[in-house]
Write a protein that holds these residues in place. Structure first.
Motif, PDB file in Angstrom:
ATOM      1  N   ALA A   1       0.833  -1.208   0.000  1.00 19.71           N
ATOM      2  CA  ALA A   1       0.000   0.000   0.000  1.00 19.71           C
ATOM      3  C   ALA A   1       0.865   1.255   0.000  1.00 19.71           C
ATOM      4  CB  ALA A   1      -0.923  -0.004   1.220  1.00 19.71           C
ATOM      5  N   ALA A   2       1.958   1.225   0.759  1.00 17.29           N
ATOM      6  CA  ALA A   2       2.858   2.383   0.804  1.00 17.29           C
ATOM      7  C   ALA A   2       3.464   2.655  -0.574  1.00 17.29           C
ATOM      8  CB  ALA A   2       3.952   2.148   1.834  1.00 17.29           C
ATOM      9  N   ARG A   3       3.832   1.596  -1.279  1.00 21.78           N
ATOM     10  CA  ARG A   3       4.398   1.777  -2.630  1.00 21.78           C
ATOM     11  C   ARG A   3       3.364   2.384  -3.577  1.00 21.78           C
ATOM     12  NH1 ARG A   3       6.814  -3.444  -1.872  1.00 21.78           N
ATOM     13  NH2 ARG A   3       5.348  -4.393  -3.366  1.00 21.78           N
TER      14      ARG A   3
ATOM     15  N   SER B   1       3.741   6.025  -5.319  1.00 15.85           N
ATOM     16  CA  SER B   1       3.714   6.077  -6.778  1.00 15.85           C
ATOM     17  C   SER B   1       2.666   7.066  -7.256  1.00 15.85           C
ATOM     18  CB  SER B   1       3.423   4.688  -7.342  1.00 15.85           C
ATOM     19  OG  SER B   1       3.311   4.723  -8.744  1.00 15.85           O
ATOM     20  N   MET B   2       1.493   7.043  -6.623  1.00 13.91           N
ATOM     21  CA  MET B   2       0.452   7.996  -6.981  1.00 13.91           C
ATOM     22  C   MET B   2       0.898   9.421  -6.706  1.00 13.91           C
ATOM     23  SD  MET B   2      -3.341   8.418  -5.327  1.00 13.91           S
ATOM     24  CE  MET B   2      -2.578   9.125  -3.854  1.00 13.91           C
TER      25      MET B   2
ATOM     26  N   SER C   1      -1.001  -1.120 -13.130  1.00 11.85           N
ATOM     27  CA  SER C   1      -2.028  -2.135 -12.900  1.00 11.85           C
ATOM     28  C   SER C   1      -1.463  -3.352 -12.182  1.00 11.85           C
ATOM     29  CB  SER C   1      -2.667  -2.555 -14.225  1.00 11.85           C
ATOM     30  OG  SER C   1      -1.683  -3.089 -15.096  1.00 11.85           O
ATOM     31  N   GLN C   2      -0.207  -3.747 -12.524  1.00  9.00           N
ATOM     32  CA  GLN C   2       0.364  -4.921 -11.871  1.00  9.00           C
ATOM     33  C   GLN C   2       0.644  -4.667 -10.396  1.00  9.00           C
ATOM     34  OE1 GLN C   2       1.699  -3.323 -14.473  1.00  9.00           O
ATOM     35  NE2 GLN C   2       3.950  -3.159 -14.358  1.00  9.00           N
ATOM     36  N   ASP C   3       0.978  -3.428 -10.042  1.00  7.02           N
ATOM     37  CA  ASP C   3       1.190  -3.092  -8.630  1.00  7.02           C
ATOM     38  C   ASP C   3      -0.121  -3.172  -7.850  1.00  7.02           C
ATOM     39  OD1 ASP C   3       3.890  -2.684  -9.032  1.00  7.02           O
ATOM     40  OD2 ASP C   3       3.668  -0.530  -9.370  1.00  7.02           O
ATOM     41  N   TYR C   4      -1.196  -2.702  -8.488  1.00  4.68           N
ATOM     42  CA  TYR C   4      -2.487  -2.770  -7.822  1.00  4.68           C
ATOM     43  C   TYR C   4      -2.935  -4.223  -7.665  1.00  4.68           C
ATOM     44  CZ  TYR C   4      -7.290  -2.129  -6.479  1.00  4.68           C
ATOM     45  OH  TYR C   4      -8.473  -2.195  -5.790  1.00  4.68           O
TER      46      TYR C   4
ATOM     47  N   VAL D   1      -2.696  -9.536  -1.951  1.00  2.00           N
ATOM     48  CA  VAL D   1      -2.272  -9.644  -0.556  1.00  2.00           C
ATOM     49  C   VAL D   1      -3.423  -9.302   0.388  1.00  2.00           C
ATOM     50  CG1 VAL D   1      -1.379  -7.283  -0.186  1.00  2.00           C
ATOM     51  CG2 VAL D   1      -0.327  -9.202   1.002  1.00  2.00           C
ATOM     52  N   ILE D   2      -4.325  -8.420  -0.052  1.00  6.44           N
ATOM     53  CA  ILE D   2      -5.537  -8.147   0.724  1.00  6.44           C
ATOM     54  C   ILE D   2      -6.378  -9.421   0.841  1.00  6.44           C
ATOM     55  CG2 ILE D   2      -7.820  -7.057   0.576  1.00  6.44           C
ATOM     56  CD1 ILE D   2      -5.986  -5.104   1.712  1.00  6.44           C
ATOM     57  N   GLU D   3      -6.527 -10.106  -0.285  1.00  2.00           N
ATOM     58  CA  GLU D   3      -7.306 -11.354  -0.282  1.00  2.00           C
ATOM     59  C   GLU D   3      -6.659 -12.403   0.611  1.00  2.00           C
ATOM     60  OE1 GLU D   3      -9.135 -14.641  -3.431  1.00  2.00           O
ATOM     61  OE2 GLU D   3      -7.863 -13.005  -4.146  1.00  2.00           O
TER      62      GLU D   3
END
Length: 302
Positions: free
Chosen positions: A91-93, A97-98, A106-109, A115-117
């Motif tokens: 999340a920090a990355r 980045s934003m 998209s791959q970062d999201y 990892v949330i799942e």
């Protein structure tokens, strides 16, 4: 599903589940805020990009500071901590980045979503295990109840069949328990059962099992143990029980003895037959004068 191996009381389990639900709610609120920040491109909250963000969020505070120490030893709890820390790092990355690039890849999201799942699955798994352990408890003594005994023993029996471990079943029956009920009343008898189970539980290993078989009769399952070592442990337990004093709310505490019957969990016969062997050995202990420990042998089959 196997009940959680740590020795929690019903009250402790209920308390953990209540706090876990609150911690899970806090996690969901944090997740919603992060998604909103990313979509709306809001200014980054500095607390979300700090190295110890996973310890400072409300879920992290419960995990690191308020969770019971006994729970912290559980593998599922450890897995939750690992997933939670990784989630904050990803999340920090995304947030940085934003902030620097005006958007995220998209791959970062996708990594963040995965990892949330994983974290949610680990939390759900632990919660189910805690609830299972809570609902399989005998309401009086907090030993595992008889309804859930056979499914748990069949799992262990399957391991024995694969030669993954040796295991013993032990039938324990209190001697002259009816005299306590007759002399002091059933409330005193209940206190004796509760005190005995708490005492025995403290003298078992974390992976051993204690079931209330019926009335004043209990079944123990000791894993990773041979017959000789099991006999030594059980007979010492028998001696310790004979010196136990249980507060029943009277001037004089109650004392009790118990008879034990031991058998190996035989991979070549059914669970029911193995229980019957332990029961026959226990009755042999009764016949030998009570306050005794006997091991099953084929001569007891008749």
């Amino acid at each position: 599903m196997t009940a959680i191996s740590l020795n929690f009381t019903r009250e402790e389990l209920q308390n953990i589940l209540t706090h876990l639900d609150q911690a899970l709610f806090n996690h969901i609120q944090w997740h919603k805020r992060i998604i909103r920040d990313l979509i709306c491109r809001l200014p980054v909250n500095k607390g979300d990009i700090e190295q110890k963000a996973h310890q400072e969020c409300l879920f992290g505070q419960w995990y690191t500071q308020d969770s019971p120490k006994k729970l912290q030893k559980h593998p599922g709890f450890v897995a939750i901590g690992e997933a939670h820390k990784q989630m904050h790092q990803v999340a920090a990355r995304l947030l940085m980045s934003m902030n620097t690039k005006g958007g995220v890849e998209s791959q970062d999201y996708d990594i963040f979503a995965n990892v949330i799942e994983r974290l949610q699955l680990e939390i759900a798994s632990l919660k189910r295990e805690l609830e299972f352990s809570l609902h399989t408890r005998d309401p009086l003594t907090e030993a595992t109840n008889r309804i859930d005994m056979l499914p748990m023993l069949r799992e262990i029996h399957a391991l024995v069949k694969r030669s993954a471990q040796s295991c013993c079943l032990i039938m324990m029956d209190l001697d002259f328990f009816k005299k306590i009920n007759d002399k002091y009343g059933h409330n005193a008898g209940d206190k004796v059962l509760i005190g005995l189970v708490h005492f025995v539980s403290k003298h078992l290993r974390s992976y051993d099992k204690l079931f209330r078989y019926g009335g004043e009769e209990f079944l123990l399952c000791m894993q990773h143990i041979d017959l000789q070592e099991c006999y030594s442990r059980v007979d010492q337990l028998r001696k310790d029980i004979s010196t136990l004093e249980i507060d029943i709310g009277r001037k004089t505490p109650a004392t009790i003895t118990a008879s034990f019957g031991i058998t190996l969990l035989d991979p070549h016969v059914s669970i029911e037959e193995c229980i019957d062997r332990a029961d026959k050995a226990m009755y042999a202990a009764k016949s030998a004068g009570r306050n005794n420990t006997k091991t099953w042998d084929p001569s007891m089959q008749a």
